[in-house]
Design a protein around this motif. Sequence first.
Motif, PDB file in Angstrom:
ATOM      1  N   GLY A   4     139.792  30.639 -62.668  1.00 24.42           N
ATOM      2  CA  GLY A   4     141.012  30.786 -63.450  1.00 24.42           C
ATOM      3  C   GLY A   4     140.688  31.229 -64.859  1.00 24.42           C
ATOM      4  O   GLY A   4     139.699  30.793 -65.440  1.00 24.42           O
ATOM      5  N   TRP A   5     141.483  32.098 -65.404  1.00 21.83           N
ATOM      6  CA  TRP A   5     141.294  32.606 -66.770  1.00 21.83           C
ATOM      7  C   TRP A   5     139.895  33.152 -67.002  1.00 21.83           C
ATOM      8  O   TRP A   5     139.338  33.008 -68.079  1.00 21.83           O
ATOM      9  N   GLY A   6     139.314  33.730 -65.963  1.00 18.63           N
ATOM     10  CA  GLY A   6     137.992  34.307 -66.115  1.00 18.63           C
ATOM     11  C   GLY A   6     136.862  33.301 -66.038  1.00 18.63           C
ATOM     12  O   GLY A   6     135.706  33.670 -66.044  1.00 18.63           O
ATOM     13  N   LEU A   7     137.173  32.018 -65.967  1.00 22.80           N
ATOM     14  CA  LEU A   7     136.145  30.991 -65.856  1.00 22.80           C
ATOM     15  C   LEU A   7     136.002  30.538 -64.410  1.00 22.80           C
ATOM     16  O   LEU A   7     136.967  30.524 -63.661  1.00 22.80           O
ATOM     17  N   MET A   8     134.791  30.147 -64.068  1.00 24.79           N
ATOM     18  CA  MET A   8     134.556  29.553 -62.761  1.00 24.79           C
ATOM     19  C   MET A   8     134.418  28.046 -62.975  1.00 24.79           C
ATOM     20  O   MET A   8     133.814  27.606 -63.952  1.00 24.79           O
ATOM     21  N   GLU A   9     135.009  27.275 -62.084  1.00 29.75           N
ATOM     22  CA  GLU A   9     134.947  25.818 -62.168  1.00 29.75           C
ATOM     23  C   GLU A   9     134.217  25.288 -60.936  1.00 29.75           C
ATOM     24  O   GLU A   9     134.577  25.616 -59.807  1.00 29.75           O
ATOM     25  N   TYR A  10     133.192  24.468 -61.162  1.00 27.66           N
ATOM     26  CA  TYR A  10     132.371  23.928 -60.086  1.00 27.66           C
ATOM     27  C   TYR A  10     132.380  22.411 -60.135  1.00 27.66           C
ATOM     28  O   TYR A  10     132.467  21.817 -61.205  1.00 27.66           O
ATOM     29  N   LYS A  11     132.247  21.789 -58.972  1.00 29.93           N
ATOM     30  CA  LYS A  11     132.117  20.337 -58.910  1.00 29.93           C
ATOM     31  C   LYS A  11     130.737  19.968 -59.456  1.00 29.93           C
ATOM     32  O   LYS A  11     129.735  20.570 -59.095  1.00 29.93           O
ATOM     33  N   ARG A  12     130.723  18.995 -60.337  1.00 21.67           N
ATOM     34  CA  ARG A  12     129.469  18.530 -60.942  1.00 21.67           C
ATOM     35  C   ARG A  12     128.447  18.185 -59.854  1.00 21.67           C
ATOM     36  O   ARG A  12     128.769  17.529 -58.870  1.00 21.67           O
ATOM     37  N   GLY A  13     127.219  18.650 -60.029  1.00 20.55           N
ATOM     38  CA  GLY A  13     126.147  18.346 -59.091  1.00 20.55           C
ATOM     39  C   GLY A  13     126.190  19.136 -57.802  1.00 20.55           C
ATOM     40  O   GLY A  13     125.387  18.887 -56.904  1.00 20.55           O
ATOM     41  N   SER A  14     127.096  20.114 -57.695  1.00 17.17           N
ATOM     42  CA  SER A  14     127.249  20.833 -56.429  1.00 17.17           C
ATOM     43  C   SER A  14     126.096  21.789 -56.142  1.00 17.17           C
ATOM     44  O   SER A  14     125.916  22.203 -55.005  1.00 17.17           O
ATOM     45  N   ASN A  15     125.331  22.153 -57.155  1.00 16.72           N
ATOM     46  CA  ASN A  15     124.180  23.035 -56.986  1.00 16.72           C
ATOM     47  C   ASN A  15     124.551  24.339 -56.282  1.00 16.72           C
ATOM     48  O   ASN A  15     123.808  24.844 -55.446  1.00 16.72           O
ATOM     49  N   THR A  16     125.702  24.882 -56.628  1.00 18.10           N
ATOM     50  CA  THR A  16     126.188  26.137 -56.049  1.00 18.10           C
ATOM     51  C   THR A  16     125.501  27.319 -56.724  1.00 18.10           C
ATOM     52  O   THR A  16     125.381  27.365 -57.940  1.00 18.10           O
ATOM     53  N   LYS A  17     125.057  28.271 -55.932  1.00 19.57           N
ATOM     54  CA  LYS A  17     124.431  29.482 -56.467  1.00 19.57           C
ATOM     55  C   LYS A  17     125.500  30.265 -57.224  1.00 19.57           C
ATOM     56  O   LYS A  17     126.529  30.620 -56.678  1.00 19.57           O
ATOM     57  N   VAL A  18     125.259  30.528 -58.527  1.00 20.54           N
ATOM     58  CA  VAL A  18     126.228  31.268 -59.330  1.00 20.54           C
ATOM     59  C   VAL A  18     125.739  32.663 -59.674  1.00 20.54           C
ATOM     60  O   VAL A  18     126.517  33.501 -60.143  1.00 20.54           O
ATOM     61  N   PHE A  21     119.634  34.074 -60.386  1.00 20.11           N
ATOM     62  CA  PHE A  21     118.648  33.129 -60.909  1.00 20.11           C
ATOM     63  C   PHE A  21     119.162  31.720 -61.189  1.00 20.11           C
ATOM     64  O   PHE A  21     118.359  30.823 -61.449  1.00 20.11           O
ATOM     65  N   PHE A  22     120.476  31.507 -61.188  1.00 19.81           N
ATOM     66  CA  PHE A  22     121.007  30.227 -61.661  1.00 19.81           C
ATOM     67  C   PHE A  22     121.934  29.554 -60.645  1.00 19.81           C
ATOM     68  O   PHE A  22     122.641  30.219 -59.897  1.00 19.81           O
ATOM     69  N   ASN A  23     121.933  28.214 -60.692  1.00 21.42           N
ATOM     70  CA  ASN A  23     122.829  27.383 -59.896  1.00 21.42           C
ATOM     71  C   ASN A  23     123.765  26.632 -60.840  1.00 21.42           C
ATOM     72  O   ASN A  23     123.416  26.379 -62.003  1.00 21.42           O
ATOM     73  N   SER A  24     124.912  26.250 -60.335  1.00 22.00           N
ATOM     74  CA  SER A  24     125.932  25.612 -61.170  1.00 22.00           C
ATOM     75  C   SER A  24     125.446  24.328 -61.832  1.00 22.00           C
ATOM     76  O   SER A  24     125.792  24.051 -62.983  1.00 22.00           O
ATOM     77  N   ASN A  25     124.636  23.532 -61.134  1.00 19.75           N
ATOM     78  CA  ASN A  25     124.211  22.250 -61.701  1.00 19.75           C
ATOM     79  C   ASN A  25     123.362  22.413 -62.961  1.00 19.75           C
ATOM     80  O   ASN A  25     123.268  21.492 -63.770  1.00 19.75           O
ATOM     81  N   GLU A  26     122.765  23.572 -63.175  1.00 19.29           N
ATOM     82  CA  GLU A  26     121.983  23.809 -64.390  1.00 19.29           C
ATOM     83  C   GLU A  26     122.879  23.815 -65.626  1.00 19.29           C
ATOM     84  O   GLU A  26     122.400  23.608 -66.739  1.00 19.29           O
ATOM     85  N   PHE A  27     124.172  24.054 -65.435  1.00 19.68           N
ATOM     86  CA  PHE A  27     125.136  24.130 -66.527  1.00 19.68           C
ATOM     87  C   PHE A  27     125.937  22.831 -66.684  1.00 19.68           C
ATOM     88  O   PHE A  27     126.777  22.733 -67.563  1.00 19.68           O
ATOM     89  N   ASP A  28     125.696  21.831 -65.822  1.00 19.62           N
ATOM     90  CA  ASP A  28     126.462  20.581 -65.855  1.00 19.62           C
ATOM     91  C   ASP A  28     126.360  19.899 -67.220  1.00 19.62           C
ATOM     92  O   ASP A  28     125.298  19.895 -67.858  1.00 19.62           O
TER      93      ASP A  28
END
Length: 142
Positions: A4-18, A21-28
């Motif tokens: 939404g609004w150009g942002l991606m929202e991930y569940k904390r700790g989900s370790n989703t490939k974004v 080189f990076f996974n979502s949990n690195e940005f938690d």
Amino acid sequence: MKQGWGLMEYKRGSNTKVSKFFNSNEFDCHCGQCDTTLIDPLLVLRLDILREALGAAIVILSGYRCALRQQQIKEQGLETAKGISTHEQGKAADIYSRGFSGSHLAFKAKESNFKRIGEAFNWIHVDVKDGEAHWFYKGAET
């Protein structure tokens, strides 16, 4: 994951490939209480470009921060943005890469199309907020 609004929202700790080189949990957020992580896809795209340019892994020291975490950082006396931080908007990351100085990382980040860079001894802040800026953190080491 929600978008939404150009942002991606991930569940904390989900370790989703974004990205490559990076996974979502690195940005938690490091507050330990957030359920979600916001990440601007443009930030990740530029981080991937930077990672390719460095030829070395990048560690996300701090990605998304909720308002609580931002307040905790301010209370520790650390330098933070006035008002709402780009970290709170999912548009910033503080990064480190083993063996590289902050000045070299900043140089490579600029080559990778980052326009806003905060430089410390051995790490940098990058964000995708509009405009251009380059600043230096005093005595900030990891």
